[in-house]
Write a protein that holds these residues in place. Structure first.
Motif, mmCIF file in Angstrom:
data_model
loop_
_atom_site.group_PDB
_atom_site.id
_atom_site.type_symbol
_atom_site.label_atom_id
_atom_site.label_comp_id
_atom_site.label_asym_id
_atom_site.label_seq_id
_atom_site.Cartn_x
_atom_site.Cartn_y
_atom_site.Cartn_z
ATOM 1 N N SER A 72 0.827 -1.204 0.000
ATOM 2 C CA SER A 72 0.000 0.000 0.000
ATOM 3 C C SER A 72 0.862 1.255 0.000
ATOM 4 O O SER A 72 0.546 2.245 -0.689
ATOM 5 N N GLU A 75 2.214 1.830 -3.506
ATOM 6 C CA GLU A 75 1.134 2.306 -4.375
ATOM 7 C C GLU A 75 0.808 3.769 -4.094
ATOM 8 O O GLU A 75 0.563 4.560 -5.020
ATOM 9 N N ARG A 76 0.817 4.160 -2.833
ATOM 10 C CA ARG A 76 0.578 5.568 -2.477
ATOM 11 C C ARG A 76 1.683 6.460 -3.053
ATOM 12 O O ARG A 76 1.414 7.543 -3.573
ATOM 13 N N CYS A 77 2.931 6.002 -2.908
ATOM 14 C CA CYS A 77 4.054 6.761 -3.473
ATOM 15 C C CYS A 77 3.898 6.926 -4.979
ATOM 16 O O CYS A 77 4.147 8.005 -5.534
ATOM 17 N N HIS A 78 3.476 5.862 -5.645
ATOM 18 C CA HIS A 78 3.313 5.889 -7.101
ATOM 19 C C HIS A 78 2.321 6.986 -7.501
ATOM 20 O O HIS A 78 2.582 7.761 -8.435
ATOM 21 N N GLU A 79 1.202 7.065 -6.790
ATOM 22 C CA GLU A 79 0.198 8.088 -7.107
ATOM 23 C C GLU A 79 0.731 9.488 -6.819
ATOM 24 O O GLU A 79 0.555 10.412 -7.611
ATOM 25 N N LYS A 80 1.401 9.655 -5.690
ATOM 26 C CA LYS A 80 1.879 10.976 -5.275
ATOM 27 C C LYS A 80 2.983 11.497 -6.199
ATOM 28 O O LYS A 80 3.128 12.710 -6.382
ATOM 29 N N ARG A 82 3.496 10.987 -9.482
ATOM 30 C CA ARG A 82 3.238 11.000 -10.931
ATOM 31 C C ARG A 82 3.715 12.289 -11.599
ATOM 32 O O ARG A 82 4.094 12.284 -12.763
ATOM 33 N N GLY A 135 5.998 6.098 -9.621
ATOM 34 C CA GLY A 135 5.585 7.378 -10.169
ATOM 35 C C GLY A 135 5.449 7.339 -11.677
ATOM 36 O O GLY A 135 4.900 8.256 -12.274
#
Length: 205
Positions: A72, A75-80, A82, A135
C-alpha cells in the motif's frame, strides 16, 4: 503515558553527493511505529534538485503512513509522484514481536540481509528487485517475508554503489562503520550514492 521501549534497531548511513550538485537525490528512512520499524532507501531518478524533490516526497509520505502495509505504501508513493521524475526504492517492514521482515524493491536499490546465526539456512539473503519506476511504471508488487532474529543486519544500497559490495558483509560490524566502509570501497563516484545499514537489536520472537 507512552512507555519507552528499548531501541529495536541501530543503524548507520553514508551518503555521497555527485560533485557539482547541491543536494543528493538519494534519501533514507528508519521509522518506528507501534507495530514495528519501516526501513527504506530511495533513489530519485537523475540528479540534483528534481531527483531530491522526488525522493523527499516519497520519504515524507512513507513516514506519514508508516503503519500501512508496504505494498500500500508503494502504491501511495506511485500516485503521489506521478508529477515528478519518480523514484526507485527498496523498503522493509520489521515486525520484532513476531520475528518477521517483509521487504520489497522496485528498481535497482539493492537489499541484502545478513544473518547473525546461519545455522538454520543461508547466511545471506538478497532482495528480489522488480523492474520499474515508482511514479511512472509500477510493476506487479509482491513482498517477500523472511524470519529474522536478533543481530541480523539489513543492508540497502542505491545504484551509486557497485553490486559486488555484498561479498564483504558482516553481521557483526558496527552499522555506521559498515556503511562508511561500503561507500568508500564500492561507491562508483559517478552517481549519488547511499548505504543504509540496520541491525536488529530488539527482536522478541
Amino acid at each position: 503515558m507512552e512507555t519507552i521501549k528499548a531501541p529495536m534497531v541501530e543503524y548507520g548511513v553514508a551518503k555521497f553527493v555527485l560533485p557539482g550538485q547541491g543536494e543528493s537525490g538519494d534519501q533514507h528512512l528508519v521509522c518506528c511505529n507501534r507495530n514495528g520499524i519501516l526501513v527504506a532507501a530511495i533513489d530519485g531518478i537523475g540528479h540534483g534538485e528534481a531527483a531530491a524533490n522526488a525522493a523527499g516526497a516519497a520519504a515524507a509520505l512513507l513516514r506519514s503512513c508508516a503503519d500501512e502495509p508496504i505494498i500500500s505504501l508503494v502504491e501511495r508513493c506511485h500516485e503521489k509522484l506521478r508529477a515528478t521524475r519518480g523514484v526507485v526504492l527498496s523498503l522493509a517492514f520489521i515486525d520484532p514481536e513476531h520475528g518477521m521482515m517483509t521487504w520489497l524493491g522496485v528498481g535497482n536499490v539493492q537489499g541484502v540481509l545478513m544473518r547473525a546465526d546461519a545455522k538454520n539456512g543461508n547466511a545471506q539473503e538478497s532482495l528480489l528487485l522488480r523492474a520499474g519506476v515508482v511514479g511512472s511504471q509500477l510493476p506487479a508488487l509482491q513482498g517477500s517475508v523472511l524470519p529474522i532474529a536478533k543481530g541480523d543486519t539489513l543492508f540497502l544500497a542505491t545504484d551509486g554503489v557497485r553490486s559486488d559490495f555484498s561479498v564483504a558483509l558482516s553481521a557483526r560490524e558496527n552499522p555506521q562503520r559498515a556503511a562508511e566502509r561500503i561507500l568508500e570501497h564500492y561507491g562508483s563516484g559517478n552517481d549519488d550514492a547511499l548505504v543504509l545499514v540496520t541491525r536488529l537489536t530488539g527482536i522478541n520472537a
